[in-house]
Design a protein around this motif. Structure first.
Motif, short mmCIF file in Angstrom:
data_model
loop_
_atom_site.label_atom_id
_atom_site.label_comp_id
_atom_site.label_asym_id
_atom_site.label_seq_id
_atom_site.Cartn_x
_atom_site.Cartn_y
_atom_site.Cartn_z
N SER A 17 0.86 -1.09 0.01
CA SER A 17 0.09 -0.06 0.07
C SER A 17 0.65 1.16 0.13
O SER A 17 0.31 2.23 -0.36
CB SER A 17 -0.94 -0.07 1.19
OG SER A 17 -0.10 -0.06 2.44
N ARG A 18 1.97 1.09 -0.01
CA ARG A 18 2.99 2.23 0.25
C ARG A 18 4.39 2.14 -0.69
O ARG A 18 4.89 1.29 -0.88
CB ARG A 18 3.49 2.37 1.86
CG ARG A 18 3.92 3.67 2.26
CD ARG A 18 4.35 4.02 3.64
NE ARG A 18 5.49 3.14 4.03
CZ ARG A 18 5.94 2.75 5.05
NH1 ARG A 18 5.26 3.43 6.10
NH2 ARG A 18 7.00 2.23 5.45
N ARG A 19 4.44 3.38 -1.15
CA ARG A 19 5.61 3.38 -2.36
C ARG A 19 6.85 3.05 -1.65
O ARG A 19 7.63 2.51 -2.19
CB ARG A 19 5.55 4.85 -2.83
CG ARG A 19 4.49 4.98 -3.85
CD ARG A 19 4.48 6.48 -4.34
NE ARG A 19 5.86 6.55 -5.33
CZ ARG A 19 5.98 6.43 -6.38
NH1 ARG A 19 4.85 5.76 -7.15
NH2 ARG A 19 7.01 6.59 -7.20
N SER A 20 7.18 3.59 -0.49
CA SER A 20 8.29 3.57 0.34
C SER A 20 8.56 1.83 0.55
O SER A 20 9.83 1.44 0.85
CB SER A 20 8.41 4.05 1.72
OG SER A 20 7.32 3.62 2.46
N PHE A 21 7.67 1.10 0.42
CA PHE A 21 8.04 -0.38 0.26
C PHE A 21 9.02 -0.76 -0.46
O PHE A 21 9.81 -1.93 -0.35
CB PHE A 21 6.59 -0.91 -0.38
CG PHE A 21 6.70 -2.57 -0.63
CD1 PHE A 21 6.88 -2.77 -1.90
CD2 PHE A 21 6.45 -3.49 0.28
CE1 PHE A 21 6.60 -3.99 -2.46
CE2 PHE A 21 6.61 -4.65 -0.05
CZ PHE A 21 6.84 -5.14 -1.70
N ARG A 22 9.40 -0.01 -1.43
CA ARG A 22 10.55 -0.29 -2.24
C ARG A 22 11.91 -0.40 -1.79
O ARG A 22 12.61 -1.28 -2.32
CB ARG A 22 10.56 0.52 -3.53
CG ARG A 22 10.88 1.67 -3.25
CD ARG A 22 11.04 2.78 -4.25
NE ARG A 22 10.21 4.04 -4.32
CZ ARG A 22 9.98 4.98 -5.19
NH1 ARG A 22 10.29 4.72 -6.54
NH2 ARG A 22 9.39 5.97 -4.75
N ASN A 81 9.03 -2.73 -8.50
CA ASN A 81 8.86 -1.45 -7.62
C ASN A 81 7.86 -0.55 -8.25
O ASN A 81 7.25 0.23 -7.58
CB ASN A 81 10.06 -0.93 -7.17
CG ASN A 81 10.66 -1.80 -6.13
OD1 ASN A 81 10.12 -2.59 -5.45
ND2 ASN A 81 12.12 -1.79 -6.09
N SER A 82 7.60 -0.53 -9.43
CA SER A 82 6.90 0.43 -10.10
C SER A 82 5.22 0.36 -9.68
O SER A 82 4.62 1.04 -9.78
CB SER A 82 7.13 0.47 -11.63
OG SER A 82 6.52 -0.66 -12.29
N LYS A 83 5.15 -0.92 -9.50
CA LYS A 83 3.71 -1.42 -9.10
C LYS A 83 3.89 -1.79 -7.86
O LYS A 83 2.37 -1.90 -7.19
CB LYS A 83 3.32 -2.79 -10.14
CG LYS A 83 3.50 -2.25 -11.63
CD LYS A 83 2.95 -3.77 -12.15
CE LYS A 83 2.92 -3.64 -13.83
NZ LYS A 83 2.35 -4.71 -14.42
N GLY A 84 4.77 -1.64 -6.98
CA GLY A 84 4.60 -1.96 -5.53
C GLY A 84 4.13 -3.63 -5.34
O GLY A 84 3.56 -3.59 -4.26
#
Length: 126
Positions: free
Chosen positions: A25-30, A73-76
């Motif tokens: 749910s969060r971009r920083s997941f990458r 990562n572009s899709k998380g």
């Protein structure tokens, strides 16, 4: 806080394939590694495969050569491609995020992971 949602489970015959997805749910997941785990009835949850933020991977011996973990990562999203499935692969599969960001090695201990998803059932018939 990161929320992870697994999908892609189902019923498949032995020798078949499934692709599991773990969406964050969060971009920083990458910047966090992600692990796939599974839990069969009456057994403890076990590490299956993991991928770091730098795309280093690790697998348990029983799935090497059959399962492939990857991330977009572009899709998380982190994927687990499962080929040549066996009845002993039957379990609920979970994904979780490494509790430490920017780690360069895949950790296998359950206590190294946070933000567990709800799980997706994989059933392999013989």
């Amino acid at each position: 806080q990161v929320q992870l949602v697994e999908s892609g489970g189902g019923l498949v015959q032995a020798g078949g394939s499934l692709r599991l997805s773990c969406a964050a749910s969060r971009r920083s997941f990458r910047t966090n590694g992600v692990g796939w785990f599974r839990q069969a009835p009456g057994k403890e949850r076990e590490f299956v495969a993991g991928i770091t933020w730098r795309y280093n991977t690790n697998y348990i011996d029983s799935v090497k050569g059959r399962f492939t973990i990857s991330r977009d990562n572009s899709k998380g999203t982190v994927y687990l491609q499962m080929n040549m499935l066996k009845p002993e692969d039957t379990a609920v599969y979970y994904c979780a995020a490494d509790r430490l960001a920017l780690r360069d090695t895949v950790v296998v201990g359950l206590n190294e992971y946070d933000y567990w998803g709800q799980g997706t059932q994989v059933t392999v018939s013989s």
